[in-house]
Scaffold this motif. Structure first.
Motif, PDB file in Angstrom:
ATOM      1  N   UNK A   8       9.408  -6.413 124.245  1.00 19.30           N
ATOM      2  CA  UNK A   8       9.447  -5.012 123.887  1.00 19.30           C
ATOM      3  C   UNK A   8       8.659  -4.294 125.293  1.00 19.30           C
ATOM      4  N   UNK A   9       9.307  -3.413 125.623  1.00 14.86           N
ATOM      5  CA  UNK A   9       9.014  -2.626 126.685  1.00 14.86           C
ATOM      6  C   UNK A   9       9.362  -3.025 127.989  1.00 14.86           C
ATOM      7  N   UNK A  10      10.358  -3.968 128.098  1.00  9.08           N
ATOM      8  CA  UNK A  10      10.812  -4.373 129.327  1.00  9.08           C
ATOM      9  C   UNK A  10      11.768  -2.989 129.670  1.00  9.08           C
ATOM     10  N   UNK A  11      12.050  -2.774 131.031  1.00  5.48           N
ATOM     11  CA  UNK A  11      12.565  -1.593 130.966  1.00  5.48           C
ATOM     12  C   UNK A  11      14.601  -2.079 131.067  1.00  5.48           C
ATOM     13  N   UNK A  12      15.431  -1.190 131.037  1.00  4.41           N
ATOM     14  CA  UNK A  12      16.794  -1.728 131.145  1.00  4.41           C
ATOM     15  C   UNK A  12      16.981  -2.261 132.838  1.00  4.41           C
ATOM     16  N   UNK A  46       9.374 -17.109 121.776  1.00  5.17           N
ATOM     17  CA  UNK A  46       8.364 -16.195 121.556  1.00  5.17           C
ATOM     18  C   UNK A  46       8.750 -14.742 121.809  1.00  5.17           C
ATOM     19  N   UNK A  47       8.984 -13.941 120.881  1.00 10.31           N
ATOM     20  CA  UNK A  47       9.173 -12.556 120.986  1.00 10.31           C
ATOM     21  C   UNK A  47       7.874 -12.029 121.559  1.00 10.31           C
ATOM     22  N   UNK A  48       7.575 -10.747 121.972  1.00 11.32           N
ATOM     23  CA  UNK A  48       6.490 -10.114 122.129  1.00 11.32           C
ATOM     24  C   UNK A  48       6.574  -9.120 123.221  1.00 11.32           C
ATOM     25  N   UNK A  49       5.471  -8.368 123.281  1.00  9.47           N
ATOM     26  CA  UNK A  49       5.313  -6.850 123.960  1.00  9.47           C
ATOM     27  C   UNK A  49       5.109  -7.295 125.407  1.00  9.47           C
ATOM     28  N   UNK A  77     -16.761   2.915 102.953  1.00  3.55           N
ATOM     29  CA  UNK A  77     -16.278   1.371 103.537  1.00  3.55           C
ATOM     30  C   UNK A  77     -14.691   2.089 103.684  1.00  3.55           C
ATOM     31  N   UNK A  78     -13.882   1.656 104.701  1.00  2.05           N
ATOM     32  CA  UNK A  78     -12.426   2.013 104.905  1.00  2.05           C
ATOM     33  C   UNK A  78     -11.664   0.607 105.138  1.00  2.05           C
ATOM     34  N   UNK A  79     -10.938   0.468 104.590  1.00  2.37           N
ATOM     35  CA  UNK A  79      -9.842  -0.521 104.734  1.00  2.37           C
ATOM     36  C   UNK A  79      -8.544  -0.187 105.132  1.00  2.37           C
ATOM     37  N   UNK A  80      -8.101  -0.751 106.403  1.00  2.00           N
ATOM     38  CA  UNK A  80      -6.931  -0.401 106.915  1.00  2.00           C
ATOM     39  C   UNK A  80      -6.097  -1.559 107.148  1.00  2.00           C
ATOM     40  N   UNK A  81      -4.702  -1.243 106.774  1.00  7.51           N
ATOM     41  CA  UNK A  81      -3.537  -2.369 106.815  1.00  7.51           C
ATOM     42  C   UNK A  81      -2.705  -1.468 108.099  1.00  7.51           C
ATOM     43  N   UNK A  82      -2.929  -1.966 109.334  1.00 12.01           N
ATOM     44  CA  UNK A  82      -2.108  -1.453 110.455  1.00 12.01           C
ATOM     45  C   UNK A  82      -0.646  -1.579 110.616  1.00 12.01           C
ATOM     46  N   UNK A  83       0.116  -0.715 110.871  1.00 10.87           N
ATOM     47  CA  UNK A  83       1.504  -1.082 111.512  1.00 10.87           C
ATOM     48  C   UNK A  83       1.586  -1.432 112.835  1.00 10.87           C
ATOM     49  N   UNK A  84       2.628  -1.556 113.615  1.00 15.79           N
ATOM     50  CA  UNK A  84       2.973  -1.461 114.724  1.00 15.79           C
ATOM     51  C   UNK A  84       1.835  -2.406 115.852  1.00 15.79           C
ATOM     52  N   UNK A  85       1.192  -3.453 115.238  1.00 15.46           N
ATOM     53  CA  UNK A  85       0.475  -4.121 116.220  1.00 15.46           C
ATOM     54  C   UNK A  85       1.209  -4.921 117.173  1.00 15.46           C
ATOM     55  N   UNK A  86       2.140  -5.577 116.688  1.00 10.24           N
ATOM     56  CA  UNK A  86       3.007  -6.617 117.487  1.00 10.24           C
ATOM     57  C   UNK A  86       3.495  -5.680 118.824  1.00 10.24           C
ATOM     58  N   UNK A  87       4.080  -4.625 118.944  1.00 10.33           N
ATOM     59  CA  UNK A  87       4.550  -3.964 119.701  1.00 10.33           C
ATOM     60  C   UNK A  87       3.384  -3.831 121.030  1.00 10.33           C
TER      61      UNK A  87
END
Ligand SMILES: [Zn+2]
Length: 752
Positions: A142-146, A232-235, A389-399
């Motif tokens: 992810x975030x390779x250019x065209x 291995x996919x990845x950002x 106390x704040x609990x957070x399930x984050x989205x979009x970590x992988x990109x």
């Protein structure tokens, strides 16, 4: 030194797990509240249940759940419903981020023979989720250019700066070439970055069997390692030189109405096209290379001679992406504090994956949920955490940390004011407890680890970690481990969701996982799924339970303490160690250049030149100057004195803490919260102002790997000596300010 001796004695006499309940008060607790806390914590640790962890994992990894996918949203809503079911006040916070997905992926060798790469991970009959082809993201970065490039291929080892120095010595240039690099030994985005800096026009990254394939163990599905088609996919976002998070809204939350850059203006997108491939696809390409043999340490374990190239081998790489804006769903739950609601303890793990993601991230997300369920039960029984106390399930970590970074940027002002500590996890396996974080929390997290039982050995996870550290250490380090009261925790680089909290806002941070007994080669592939995890990792979920117990205990002990359990003695010791490390880095560099210049004078390179394997002599370099480390040395000593003073003052006051007035405690805790902020500088690090912490940052050329005292260290490494000297002054000033802050906190305790 006295404190170390005293604590050692206690450990020697009684196993930490069997200490009589009221024998030692927790740091920051009056004796009575320490006793109450101990009771609540032990109730808490009885609750997490491996059977639940298994069910959560089965549910969350049942389908692919990357950013923008239907099941990503479905999981977020399911997590929200669980938080609510357990009685927590919860909501979903949505941001809109740039998330490219592939439209065209073509990799072929055009000369000397034709070969088209498969770029496909096949479904396996025994693995029930591997056939969900309609929902799986293809293999890509992810975030390779065209791009559409055709060029000779060159093998560049791991693609690190030192690999290119070696290529120069071998007389090989990558200008106008496509490079092929092995995965690992750096953040993957460093590979195209360094390649482009040396003139390459495309980059392939492959998984070498020597690193995570058959050299290590059997390949999936017979074993845990990567099979010939696994990718291995990845950002590859260049987050370390710019910032993580949405590339179109750097520094601000990616809310619906945020001002956005165009894709062209975005600085963190990679500069040359990049594609990850399997070793099945890499082998024919590597086998076609000619030119010099790769140095021995570059070679892998494919059955081919590893040449560097270039030669006749020419490859064609064509990539095009959908540059879409997609929603990310952060699930946030809040337990309001009863006495200090304006002091926040935050705990997070991400819920998005590249594909099914049982190991990454669900093996960390499931324990987080079990902590939340347990807290719901304790609240019903009358537990009243002092802080929020704040609990957070984050989205979009992988990109690249999209959900957590946008949340941090959107809430920066209130977080700067209220956030005391952030605790992160990102997956879990089996083995010993890996502890990383702010060194002001080193003593604290050591104390927590002493109260958690290891599922396999039944000793405390702290003792198991200590003994396995001894087994792995050098003679000098063994001596230190045996003498020191606390195990050293590692400094944090990046690659997961703590980055915005620690590096951008200066919030004291911890990051933990059990690891070391699981080999794995399924990272970011379709095979990281429930079948793999329940065959090759923590299949009975007892380390998942241990992670819940560890992190949940840490959250409770931070949330309930009258005085936040920061301690600065280990911190001052660490800072002084870093100063000595930096002096050694400089001296080693001076010695190396002095030696090399002398060898050039002596004619060593002429004498060892083999005309059949021609090499280029290294260039003569100017000697690095001496640098004045006095500002850091003086500040380190001031810090050690203040730390000792605060430690004494708190110990003396501990018995009377319950008589303190709320306003006095609030003022003291405000200072303690400020202690990590004081280590930041608003202007940020040289050339990367988003990174504001002066002691910890991901390396521009390492990414995951931390650079401690980054301004000074990278100044020396990148031969910017004048800059390094200015940075020493800036760091020294921050450390002096820190010493004054600690002194003023000590004074508050002494005068009460
Ligand atoms: Zn992860």
């Amino acid at each position: 030194m006295r404190r170390f001796a005293a604590v050692l004695l206690i450990c020697a006499l009684t196993s930490p797990l069997t200490l009589a309940a009221d024998e030692v008060s927790f740091v920051g607790y009056a004796p009575r509240s320490s006793q109450t806390e101990r009771d609540w914590e032990s109730k808490f640790r009885d609750i997490p249940d491996p059977a639940n962890l298994r069910e959560y994992m089965k549910r969350m990894s049942a389908r692919p759940h990357h950013v923008g996918s239907p099941y990503d949203k479905d999981n977020a809503e399911w997590i929200l419903a669980r938080f609510k079911e357990w009685g927590l006040d919860a909501h979903i916070e949505t941001f809109n981020v740039l998330f490219p997905t592939p439209k065209v992926r073509l990799l072929e060798m055009t000369e000397p023979t034709k070969f088209t790469a498969k770029l496909e991970e096949p479904a396996l009959a025994v693995d029930p989720t591997s056939n969900q082809k309609g929902e799986q993201l293809p293999t890509y970065n992810a975030y390779s250019p065209d791009g559409d490039v055709t060029a000779p291929l060159v093998f560049v080892n791991y693609g690190l700066p030192e690999d290119y120095e070696k290529l120069e010595r071998l007389g090989v240039s990558v200008k106008g070439a496509i490079v092929i690099a092995k995965y690992y030994h750096s953040w993957r985005g460093v590979k195209p970055k360094v390649a482009a800096e040396h003139g390459a026009i495309g980059c392939l990254i492959y998984s070498e069997p020597h690193d995570d394939g058959y050299t290590v163990d059997n390949v999936f599905p017979a074993g845990p390692m990567r099979n010939p088609d696994g990718v291995q996919r990845g950002s590859v976002m260049d987050f370390a030189s710019n910032s993580p998070g949405d590339p179109l809204t750097p520094g601000v939350g990616a809310t619906a109405d945020a001002k956005r850059l165009s894709v062209k203006e975005a600085k963190s997108i990679a500069s040359i096209p990049v594609l990850p491939i399997s070793y099945g696809d890499a082998q024919p390409l590597l086998a076609a290379l000619k030119g010099p043999m790769a140095p021995e340490e570059w070679r892998g374990t494919l059955a081919i001679p590893y040449h560097i190239g270039p030669g006749a081998a020419k490859v064609h790489l064509k990539l095009a992406f959908n540059w879409d804006i997609k929603p990310v769903y952060d699930v946030i739950a809040k337990i309001p504090g009863s006495e200090a609601p304006d002091e926040w303890v935050i705990r997070g793990n991400h819920h998005d994956a590249w594909v099914n993601g049982a190991e990454d991230p669900v093996s960390g997300q499931a324990p987080l949920l079990e902590e939340a369920r347990a807290f719901g039960m304790l609240l019903k029984q009358g537990w009243k955490p002092r802080r929020t106390i704040i609990y957070a399930a984050w989205d979009g970590e992988e990109p690249m940390l999209l959900g957590s970074t946008e949340w941090v940027e959107a809430h920066a002002d209130e977080l700067r004011q209220h956030a005391a500590v952030y605790i992160n996890t990102d997956g879990n396996d089996r083995g010993t407890l890996n502890m990383g974080g702010s060194h002001t929390l080193e003593q604290f997290i050591n104390s927590v680890a002493k109260d958690i039982a290891d599922p396999e050995t039944k000793m405390s996870v702290w003792e198991r970690k200590r003994l396995s550290d001894i087994a792995a250490a050098s003679a000098d380090d063994r001596k230190e481990i045996r003498q020191r009261a606390d195990l050293r925790i590692s400094a944090l680089g990046s690659g997961t969701d703590f980055t915005g909290f620690l590096d951008h806002l200066g919030i004291a941070t911890l990051d933990m996982a059990y690891e070391g007994e699981t080999e794995q080669g399924i990272y970011h592939s379709i095979y990281d799924d429930f079948f793999w995890y329940t065959h090759f990792s923590d299949n009975d979920f007892v380390y998942g339970r241990a992670l819940s117990q560890t992190v949940g205990t840490a959250v409770m002990r931070l949330a309930d303490a009258e005085v936040l359990p920061f301690d600065f003695v280990d911190f001052a010791d660490t800072v002084q160690k870093y100063t000595r490390d930096l002096q050694k880095v400089l001296k080693d560099k001076q010695d190396e250049i002095r030696e090399r210049n002398q060898e050039l004078d002596e004619g060593v390179f002429k004498a060892t030149f083999d005309p059949r394997k021609p090499t280029v002599a290294p260039p003569r370099e100017e000697m690095p100057p001496h640098l004045n480390f006095a500002p850091m040395e003086n500040a380190g000593e001031a810090l050690a004195r203040s730390a000792e003073r605060y430690h004494k003052a708190l110990s003396a006051k501990q018995g009377a803490l319950s008589e303190s007035e709320a306003s006095q405690l609030a003022a003291l805790n405000a200072k303690l919260i400020e202690s990590e902020r004081t280590l930041t500088n608003d202007a940020g690090l040289p050339r990367r102002p988003w990174y504001k912490h002066l002691l910890y940052a991901p390396g521009v050329y390492s990414g995951y790997g931390v650079k401690t005292v980054p301004g000074v260290r990278e100044g020396i490494e990148q031969k910017k000596y004048a800059e390094a000297e200015q940075e020493i002054v800036r760091v020294g000033k921050a450390l002096q300010d820190e010493a004054s802050l600690i002194d003023s906190a000590a004074q508050m305790l002494e005068s009460k």
